[in-house]
Design an enzyme around this catalytic site. Structure first.
Site, PDB file in Angstrom:
ATOM      1  N   ASP A 186      -3.781 -10.551   3.269  1.00  0.00           N
ATOM      2  CA  ASP A 186      -4.517  -9.631   4.153  1.00  0.00           C
ATOM      3  C   ASP A 186      -4.078  -9.805   5.604  1.00  0.00           C
ATOM      4  O   ASP A 186      -3.642 -10.884   6.006  1.00  0.00           O
ATOM      5  CB  ASP A 186      -6.022  -9.901   4.009  1.00  0.00           C
ATOM      6  CG  ASP A 186      -6.862  -8.742   4.533  1.00  0.00           C
ATOM      7  OD1 ASP A 186      -6.318  -7.640   4.754  1.00  0.00           O
ATOM      8  OD2 ASP A 186      -8.083  -8.945   4.721  1.00  0.00           O
ATOM      9  N   HIS A 246       3.263  -4.118   7.193  1.00  0.00           N
ATOM     10  CA  HIS A 246       3.496  -4.179   5.743  1.00  0.00           C
ATOM     11  C   HIS A 246       4.930  -4.626   5.448  1.00  0.00           C
ATOM     12  O   HIS A 246       5.172  -5.408   4.534  1.00  0.00           O
ATOM     13  CB  HIS A 246       3.215  -2.819   5.104  1.00  0.00           C
ATOM     14  CG  HIS A 246       1.773  -2.410   5.195  1.00  0.00           C
ATOM     15  ND1 HIS A 246       0.744  -3.275   4.908  1.00  0.00           N
ATOM     16  CD2 HIS A 246       1.186  -1.235   5.554  1.00  0.00           C
ATOM     17  CE1 HIS A 246      -0.420  -2.660   5.085  1.00  0.00           C
ATOM     18  NE2 HIS A 246      -0.186  -1.415   5.484  1.00  0.00           N
ATOM     19  N   LEU A 303       8.412 -19.780 -12.855  1.00  0.00           N
ATOM     20  CA  LEU A 303       7.194 -19.246 -12.230  1.00  0.00           C
ATOM     21  C   LEU A 303       6.848 -17.850 -12.781  1.00  0.00           C
ATOM     22  O   LEU A 303       7.724 -16.994 -12.900  1.00  0.00           O
ATOM     23  CB  LEU A 303       7.443 -19.155 -10.714  1.00  0.00           C
ATOM     24  CG  LEU A 303       6.389 -18.422  -9.875  1.00  0.00           C
ATOM     25  CD1 LEU A 303       5.105 -19.242  -9.787  1.00  0.00           C
ATOM     26  CD2 LEU A 303       6.927 -18.142  -8.468  1.00  0.00           C
TER      27      LEU A 303
END
Ligand code: IPE
Ligand code: IPE
Ligand code: MG
Length: 255
Positions: A39, A56, A150
């Site tokens: 965020d 962004h 991962l």
């Protein structure tokens, strides 16, 4: 230099700073699964007098950083909140920017993800995504499905309530006997089926709420909130969060 000052101040050159930050993480008390609410992209950009889209774009760089570091230090699952079911309320242009960045990220990063043995999965309803985005997501998921390092869960058009509603619908359609419904069965109906619950949930940029994220799975997660905006959440910041987690005393209701 103490471990903490090394974390805070790092070393001079970028490369050796990464190495020293990686080295400072206590591998014995590493979370298996880290979930992140990325965020603050908009506020980061605003503070710099830039458009939200620049925030962004900078945020995507941190996605690369945190995936790389997670993979290198041996975290097994990383869940990233990329787009919520509520984010459709944003201006059309911002939604398109986010969708385009997602598409470009997956397209540009696929070979490196494969090299690092990273498996991409998605959490959320992909059917509402623009066609090209859904196709790229499907391609990345398929191309990495046999990787064993991962696992990165990309939460896209994800909402925990929508996920739970979907789970209830499936349980009813499978017409299971109520006696057969237990926690394991409910978990198996969620997007995260088969995965361990997150041990650590990180939210950047100062907000202290879940914003419809992993409501079922976070039941016993440790929460870490930082005022740092996502585009500034680098290796050092991640190491500090992991260090904080390592000091927690998890009791799970026990004495
Ligand atoms: C996070 O940053 C990115 C997404 C929610 C997709 P924001 O865009 O929410 O940034 P703020 O919270 O407005 O600063
Ligand atoms: C949560 O952030 C969703 C993502 C990070 C993708 P928001 O910025 O959408 O959450 P609110 O609106 O502050 O609760
Ligand atoms: Mg936000």
């Amino acid at each position: 230099m103490s471990r903490f000052s090394r974390l805070l101040f790092g070393n001079r050159s970028k490369k050796s700073s990464d190495d020293s930050v990686y080295g400072s993480v206590d591998k014995r008390r590493l979370p298996v699964h880290v979930a992140v609410i990325m965020d603050g992209n908009g506020r980061w950009a605003k503070a710099k007098g830039l458009p939200r889209s620049a925030g962004h774009r900078a945020g995507v760089e941190r996605v690369r950083t945190i995936i790389r570091m997670s993979s290198d230090i041996g975290i097994k699952y990383l869940t990233l909140y990329a787009f919520s079911t509520e984010n459709w309320k944003r201006p059309k242009a911002e939604v398109s920017t986010l969708m385009r960045l997602l598409l470009e990220y997956l397209r540009d990063e696929l070979s490196e993800l494969n090299e690092k043995n990273v498996r991409i999965k998605t959490l959320g309803d992909m059917s509402r995504l623009p066609k090209e985005v859904a196709a790229e997501v499907a391609r990345a998921t398929f191309a990495t499905k046999d990787n064993t390092g991962l696992t990165v869960n990309m939460a896209i058009n994800y909402g925990a309530r929508q996920e739970i509603v979907g789970a209830v619908k499936r349980a009813v359609s499978e017409a299971v006997d109520t006696g057969e419904i237990d926690e394991q069965y409910v978990s198996s109906l969620l997007y995260t089926a088969g995965q361990p619950d997150p041990d650590l949930m990180i939210r950047t940029s100062g907000e202290k709420r879940l914003s419809n994220y992993l409501l079922y799975q976070l039941a016993y997660a440790e929460f870490y909130f930082t005022d740092t905006h996502w585009p500034d959440f680098d290796e050092k910041q991640f190491a500090i969060a992991l260090d904080d987690f390592a000091k927690r005393d998890r009791r799970f209701g026990g004495a």
